[in-house]
Scaffold this motif. Structure first.
Motif: not given
Length: 448
Positions: A62-83
């Motif tokens: 659940l904690l690991a899944g929440y890290v993924v959700v935060r990354a998607l919802s907080h735009g952590h991938f905005r500089h890694q769109r290809a990733v």
């Protein structure tokens, strides 16, 4: 999948000037929490409650899944769109293949869910954590990891010099005859883990960072003492492990570290690098002399094993799969997740490991078929790109640390039972996240 992740993302110390006064972020705290659960959940299962297995797995998932959700919802991938695009494409392939296996009767729904967990969840967690963590988070995570290593040392020494039936060496429900031994009367230490492989994987994870702490510049005598303590803990934990793989791995990493430290150090620091190499070797020699009994036991274990197996063939099978793997594998695969210990636990109510294959390569091909071949190719591509970037970072920073991390990560990707064993699956994600961060923050400002 993980290949493009490297292009968007580079160790135990007080915050550097750039991170001083900055608190660890929520993503950083979540990452450290997952890592510490991985390190200490075995102790809870062994010595407190054997029924805590599934709740602890669920908690960290659940904690690991929440890290993924935060990354998607907080735009952590905005500089890694290809990733993000590659991760989504890989996830679609895995899900589609799993559904195809389910439709054609090669799997069932619970096993498919377990397969998605092993093949996808912690890959997403690793890349999402690396995308969302700052340098302060990275330093805090390394602190926690290396402090765990130092804490582990006295525990494993106690286990090594206690009889197999001692409380520290067996679980509440275990029997003395179930304890693995190096030679008669000498246990294979497990530390806080429930099985020997978990402890070996923990040491392999810590090794490049312990050596990195020794390599980093120190401002005070206390910093030098701390660095020596971390390296000493790594050496002690390896000496009393009783695992041949740990001895070979630690020796290789130490050799690469000493050679790389001399090679990459700028000319003005060659003398300091040479002194550091001599000190490291003296520390290893002193501790080997102090734990001579452990060294003698592992030497005897090597000799006994050499009489009953071909070391070269066994090593080759770890990387390429057991003999006969291709004959047992089909184009469709036997079902994603079917070879994992969690699937066996859920289906039988007990631990039945390595039913389908013992090696990671064999398990990948037998579970996934054609998808397994693609997965292996993706891992090889990730390793090639990561090693290339790590070498560039090492040359630029004049320090071997990033390269050491990626050597460790390459071996982990190819040999750890990451889609078959719960601890290996989680610890590989931790190492992958730290490896990606070592490329983003290659300059070792560990001690201020």
């Amino acid at each position: 999948m993980m290949t493009n992740a490297m292009s968007g993302t580079a160790a135990l110390a007080r915050p550097t000037s750039s991170t001083a006064g900055v608190r660890v972020s929520t993503t950083g705290r979540l990452f450290i929490s997952v890592m510490l659960i991985l390190i200490f959940e075995g102790a809870i299962r062994k010595w407190i409650s054997g029924s805590s297995t599934l709740p602890l797995i669920l908690l960290r998932d659940l904690l690991a899944g929440y890290v993924v959700v935060r990354a998607l919802s907080h735009g952590h991938f905005r500089h890694q769109r290809a990733v993000l695009q590659v991760l989504m494409l890989w996830s679609a392939c895995v899900l589609g293949w799993g559904l195809l296996q389910l439709t054609l009767g090669e799997s069932n729904f619970p096993v498919l869910l377990i397969g998605l967990r092993f093949w996808l969840l912690y890959v997403w967690f690793a890349v999402a954590a690396a995308a969302g963590m700052s340098e302060r988070d990275y330093i805090a995570a390394l602190r926690a990891l290396l402090i765990s290593l130092v804490v582990m040392a006295p525990l494993v020494v106690l286990q090594r010099y206690s009889p197999p039936g001692a409380f520290v060496n067996k679980s509440l429900e275990g029997e003395e005859e179930d304890i693995f031994v190096v030679i008669a009367g000498v246990v294979r230490t497990t530390g806080t883990f429930s099985f020997t492989s978990g402890y070996t994987i923990f040491l392999n994870t810590c090794a490049p960072f312990a050596l990195g702490a020794f390599e980093a510049r120190k401002r005070t005598t206390w910093h030098r003492v701390l660095a020596m303590a971390v390296l000493a803990a790594l050496v002690i934990c390896t000496l009393v492990s009783g695992a041949r793989a740990s001895f070979v791995y630690a020796g290789m990493m130490l050799g690469l570290f000493l050679l790389g430290n001399l090679l990459f150090a700028p000319m003005r620091r060659k003398g300091i690098a040479l002194v550091a190499a001599v000190l490291a070797l003296l520390l290893v020699a002193m501790l080997a002399s102090l734990f001579q009994g452990a060294v003698d036991a592992i030497q005897e274990r090597f000799q006994v094993a050499a009489q009953s197996e071909d070391f070269f063939s066994r090593t080759l099978s770890i990387f390429l799969g057991e003999p006969g793997t291709l004959e047992r594998a089909s184009w469709l695969g036997a079902g994603l997740g079917i070879g994992s210990n969690l699937a066996q636990y859920v289906q039988t109510g007990g631990r039945v490991v390595f039913v389908y294959a013992e090696t990671e390569a064999g398990r990948t091909l037998i579970e996934g078929g054609v998808l397994g071949v693609l997965f292996i190719l993706l891992k090889l591509g990730t390793i090639a790109l990561g090693m290339t970037v790590a070498l560039k970072r090492a040359i630029k920073t004049r320090a071997v640390f990033p390269l050491l991390v990626w050597v460790a990560l390459a071996l982990a990707m190819l040999t750890w039972p990451a889609i078959g064993q719960l601890t290996a699956n989680g610890m590989l994600a931790v190492l992958l996240a730290l490896g990606l961060l070592s490329l983003r923050y290659p300059q070792l400002r560990l001690f201020g």
